[in-house]
Design a protein around this motif. Sequence first.
Motif, PDB file in Angstrom:
ATOM      1  N   ASP A   1       0.803  -1.212   0.000  1.00  0.00           N
ATOM      2  CA  ASP A   1       0.000   0.000   0.000  1.00  0.00           C
ATOM      3  C   ASP A   1       0.844   1.273   0.000  1.00  0.00           C
ATOM      4  O   ASP A   1       0.327   2.369   0.141  1.00  0.00           O
TER       5      ASP A   1
ATOM      6  N   LYS B   1      -8.441   3.725  -7.839  1.00  0.00           N
ATOM      7  CA  LYS B   1      -8.841   2.514  -7.125  1.00  0.00           C
ATOM      8  C   LYS B   1      -9.636   1.584  -8.032  1.00  0.00           C
ATOM      9  O   LYS B   1      -9.516   0.362  -7.945  1.00  0.00           O
TER      10      LYS B   1
ATOM     11  N   THR C   1      -2.567  -2.547  -6.714  1.00  0.00           N
ATOM     12  CA  THR C   1      -2.936  -2.783  -5.323  1.00  0.00           C
ATOM     13  C   THR C   1      -2.314  -4.052  -4.750  1.00  0.00           C
ATOM     14  O   THR C   1      -2.220  -4.200  -3.531  1.00  0.00           O
TER      15      THR C   1
END
Length: 255
Positions: free
Chosen positions: A97, A142, A209
């Motif tokens: 992250d 995202k 991610t």
Amino acid sequence: PLDYTIVKFGDIASSDDKDASIDIRPGDVLDGEIGPNAAANVLLQALAYQPYARNSTLCSTGSLPEGETVEWNDKFVCLSGPELLRVDVGPGISSDDAILDPKYEQISQYVQEWAATFEGDRKGTGLTTPVLVRKSRKPSSKFDGVVARSGMRILFQTTNTGDRYKSASEEKLEEKERSGGGTVKKSSKPLTTKSSKEGGVEVLVEKTTDGSIRVRARRCNLDHKTIVKEMSEGVIVKSLSRAIDAWVKAKGALS
């Protein structure tokens, strides 16, 4: 104009028992079977959930056994542009992250330096089309599964054809003004030509991610009037593929 989504399948298999993951590509380039459950889910995603499928043509193969999960957003992101090349360069150095990653920063700088070779004197690049090189402003997303993103845009420029030519009425008016015709009022506004989108290639360095790093090339700077310059795209994509391969090999030799 009406929106559309065209989905192309090959033969529909009798079941989804085969050990072949779902593959989705722009256009009609895949050759193979697709399971009935896979086909149904690809159609559902394309028509109801995936914005990149809008006004796109895609093809798909593979199977999807019951209970198996798929990262659908990542499968469909190739339609954005559409994608011309994708190269995975391995996991990042920092945690999943974290945005700041030495490996990500290094390859981002490398891509920036590589792209700069196409601007100005194009000798040795293989390009005959003039280009501008600019930094990409496409942010991380995202939805795309991307926590960090940087890149460069190689934008094709107008040559002495097409939209640079004045219309017949513009040429006639300009000729009368040059000859001093007394009945013609000179406009206070200079004659202008509409700027057109000539196409280009956007090269993106992305940290996903799951902590991996990839390089993608996609079409950019397009509208419905743009004539796709496939030969120029091919030159850029081939050069990028060689450059990233060399970078990966060099990093492997140093590690």
